[in-house]
Enzyme design. Structure first.
Site, PDB file in Angstrom:
ATOM      1  N   LYS A 139      -8.105   1.867   1.439  1.00 31.50           N
ATOM      2  CA  LYS A 139      -8.037   3.323   1.626  1.00 31.50           C
ATOM      3  C   LYS A 139      -7.504   3.671   3.013  1.00 31.50           C
ATOM      4  CE  LYS A 139      -9.553   3.162  -2.352  1.00 31.50           C
ATOM      5  NZ  LYS A 139      -9.291   1.716  -2.395  1.00 31.50           N
ATOM      6  N   ASP A 183     -20.347  -6.546 -10.314  1.00 30.57           N
ATOM      7  CA  ASP A 183     -19.225  -7.148 -11.031  1.00 30.57           C
ATOM      8  C   ASP A 183     -19.610  -8.414 -11.778  1.00 30.57           C
ATOM      9  OD1 ASP A 183     -17.922  -5.129  -9.759  1.00 30.57           O
ATOM     10  OD2 ASP A 183     -16.464  -6.383  -8.710  1.00 30.57           O
ATOM     11  N   GLY A 241       0.640  -6.260 -12.652  1.00 30.44           N
ATOM     12  CA  GLY A 241      -0.556  -5.509 -13.019  1.00 30.44           C
ATOM     13  C   GLY A 241      -0.480  -4.096 -12.495  1.00 30.44           C
ATOM     14  N   ALA A 275      -5.581  -0.091 -11.107  1.00 30.46           N
ATOM     15  CA  ALA A 275      -5.833   0.560  -9.817  1.00 30.46           C
ATOM     16  C   ALA A 275      -5.312  -0.240  -8.632  1.00 30.46           C
ATOM     17  CB  ALA A 275      -7.331   0.818  -9.665  1.00 30.46           C
ATOM     18  N   ILE A 276      -5.626  -1.543  -8.568  1.00 29.62           N
ATOM     19  CA  ILE A 276      -5.233  -2.334  -7.402  1.00 29.62           C
ATOM     20  C   ILE A 276      -3.716  -2.390  -7.270  1.00 29.62           C
ATOM     21  CG2 ILE A 276      -5.258  -4.654  -6.383  1.00 29.62           C
ATOM     22  CD1 ILE A 276      -8.027  -5.040  -7.613  1.00 29.62           C
ATOM     23  N   ILE A 321     -16.860  -7.735  -0.815  1.00 29.14           N
ATOM     24  CA  ILE A 321     -15.422  -7.497  -0.962  1.00 29.14           C
ATOM     25  C   ILE A 321     -15.082  -6.043  -0.674  1.00 29.14           C
ATOM     26  CG2 ILE A 321     -13.539  -7.403  -2.644  1.00 29.14           C
ATOM     27  CD1 ILE A 321     -14.124 -10.192  -1.679  1.00 29.14           C
ATOM     28  N   ALA A 339      -2.380  -8.611  -9.560  1.00 35.43           N
ATOM     29  CA  ALA A 339      -3.425  -7.594  -9.582  1.00 35.43           C
ATOM     30  C   ALA A 339      -3.807  -7.285 -11.024  1.00 35.43           C
ATOM     31  CB  ALA A 339      -2.950  -6.328  -8.869  1.00 35.43           C
ATOM     32  N   HIS A 391     -11.586  30.125  -3.191  1.00 40.25           N
ATOM     33  CA  HIS A 391     -10.120  30.289  -3.148  1.00 40.25           C
ATOM     34  C   HIS A 391      -9.662  30.321  -1.696  1.00 40.25           C
ATOM     35  CE1 HIS A 391      -6.123  31.733  -4.206  1.00 40.25           C
ATOM     36  NE2 HIS A 391      -6.254  32.639  -3.235  1.00 40.25           N
ATOM     37  N   GLY A 424      -6.915  -7.919 -12.359  1.00 42.19           N
ATOM     38  CA  GLY A 424      -8.351  -7.818 -12.570  1.00 42.19           C
ATOM     39  C   GLY A 424      -9.122  -8.923 -11.869  1.00 42.19           C
TER      40      GLY A 424
END
Length: 462
Positions: free
Chosen positions: A52, A308, A178, A181-182, A42, A266, A441, A268
């Site tokens: 992304k 998962d 939901g 994140a998704i 997935i 979304a 910096h 889960g």
């Protein structure tokens, strides 16, 4: 076809399975992977990677919509979402080809088939009919989108992330159920393309598992951008009418109906444990997840479960780490359990969110005194130059010993800032060591040093 003997047979070729296979081969173990779909699972095909890619497109579109900030002007601007979707598929395909190459390079046998556990040492290929003999079996079958009663996925009007990634047009209006994140990532994808987006979350805050200050900041920025959301909102039922979906929602302000072209669920995932022979072997499960110990061993000897499917922490990089640990243990190397408080959790929305360890509320449960340092991106030159000055980094440390208990970030590219904190946690560094490290910096990493100083009341630039 003759049976084949392997040291390790891995069921599932996702980021847990394929990484475990590569490491096993490196350690000299004869290895096979059984994958019924595409290598990469997935994550590479229908999750982390294509989203992304879409998010980067959305960020570019967002910049064009604020062109005046950059001194740009043009007429008849048009953003073609189908091109973004096509690019996301090409990115996924490229990575999948890379995994296929790695399988060949490491002499790993790949079977495109559906696997069933025949015994603790045998895997049956359903289509081929062949049996693979294995000294060790690793189950890495992943998970699939979860639905809720009254809002069943139909793949057309009520969809999961899988169908969302196949769309070549932006659904408008869209309701996202939901706000983890998704959900937040897809809201960030669709909104810059002009979609009317509404997010519904049953819990009190967006990103409800994050530190409350981060959640509140996300709500401020989400509202400022123009994305609608409702928290403490429970979807009671859905009705399809004239190609639309009507959602009946209960909120603290009463009941209301929200209509959308599509509803993205979304909320889960749930592990893929069905029809792989767990029951026949007596593999223990709990709440639809395979029960494992700290070394991902099931109750059946030489049968492991990673990723998962064990629901320890449903993240791709966690699955990979679990896979490496298992095969190193099988090879006789010394291993130690994964410290989940050192594992970064990332949300690639606009703005980005990243965290590891305990939230402030969780840290206060212990009753110990805390030192909390917080530094805003608005005081950072690089963030201002990027025109992304909102957000902050927050460090929670134990006052007595200086141990870093939790880190919470919201702002520009914070997902790329997790590495320093993950290493710091693993090495048991304190904010003092982080503050003494010289950060270049101008970079966003300077905010890490300033937040570390802030835990001691010594921040320089605020």
């Amino acid at each position: 076809m003759a049976d084949t003997q392997y040291d390790v047979v891995i069921i599932g070729g996702g980021p847990g399975g394929y990484v475990a296979a590569i490491r096993a081969a490196q350690l000299g173990l004869k290895t096979a992977v059984v994958e019924r779909d595409e290598l990469g699972g997935i994550c590479l095909n229908w999750g982390c990677i294509p989203t992304k890619s879409l998010l980067k497109n959305a960020e570019v579109v967002d910049d064009f919509r604020h062109a005046k900030d950059w001194g740009l002007s043009f007429e008849n601007f048009h953003a073609d979402y189908s091109v973004a979707q096509s690019r996301s598929r090409k990115v996924s395909a490229q990575l999948v080809r890379g995994v296929e190459f790695l399988m060949k390079k490491n002499k790993i046998d790949v079977f495109k088939d559906t696997a069933t556990l025949k015994s603790p040492t045998q895997v049956q290929l359903q289509n081929d009919g062949q049996t693979l003999d294995a000294k060790n079996i690793i189950i890495a079958t992943g998970a699939r989108p979860r639905s809720i009663p009254g809002l069943d996925l139909d793949g057309k009007n009520v969809i999961s992330y899988r169908e969302a990634l196949e769309l070549t047009d932006v659904p408008n209006p869209i309701v996202i159920v939901g706000a983890s994140a998704i959900g937040m990532e897809f809201a960030s994808v669709y909104f810059p393309y002009g979609a009317d987006v509404t997010i519904l979350e049953a819990l009190p805050h967006l990103l409800p598992r994050e530190d409350e200050e981060v959640s509140v900041e996300m709500e401020k920025q989400t509202q400022r951008r123009g994305i609608k959301f409702k928290t403490n909102a429970k979807v009671e039922r859905a009705e399809k009418q004239d190609g639309k979906v009507n959602l009946y929602v209960t909120t603290p302000n009463g009941s209301e109906t929200i209509s959308a072209e599509k509803v993205l669920v979304a909320i889960g995932v749930q592990p893929n444990i069905e029809n792989i022979g767990l029951e026949a072997l007596g593999v223990q499960t709990n709440r639809a997840a395979i029960v494992v110990n700290d070394y991902y061993e099931t109750n059946v000897p030489n049968v492991y479960a990673i990723g998962d499917v064990n629901m320890k922490l449903a993240l791709a990089h966690v699955a990979s780490a679990q896979g490496v640990l298992v095969v190193e243990k099988i090879a006789g190397k010394e291993v130690r359990p994964i410290d989940y408080n050192s594992v970064p959790r990332c949300t690639y929305s606009i703005p980005q969110v990243a965290s590891l360890g305990l939230t402030e509320a969780q840290a206060r449960v212990s009753g110990g005194e805390l030192n909390i340092g917080k530094f805003p991106f608005r005081a950072n030159g690089k963030a201002l130059g990027l025109n992304e000055p909102e957000g902050f980094i927050k460090i929670i440390a134990d006052k007595q010993f200086g141990e870093i208990l939790g880190v919470h970030m919201i702002g520009p590219e914070v997902t790329d800032l997790t590495g320093e904190f993950s290493l710091a946690k693993s090495l048991e560094l304190t904010p003092l060591e982080l503050a003494h490290a010289i950060h270049a910096h101008p970079t966003l990493t300077e905010v890490i040093g300033e937040a570390a100083l802030a835990t001691m009341g010594e921040a320089l630039h605020i």
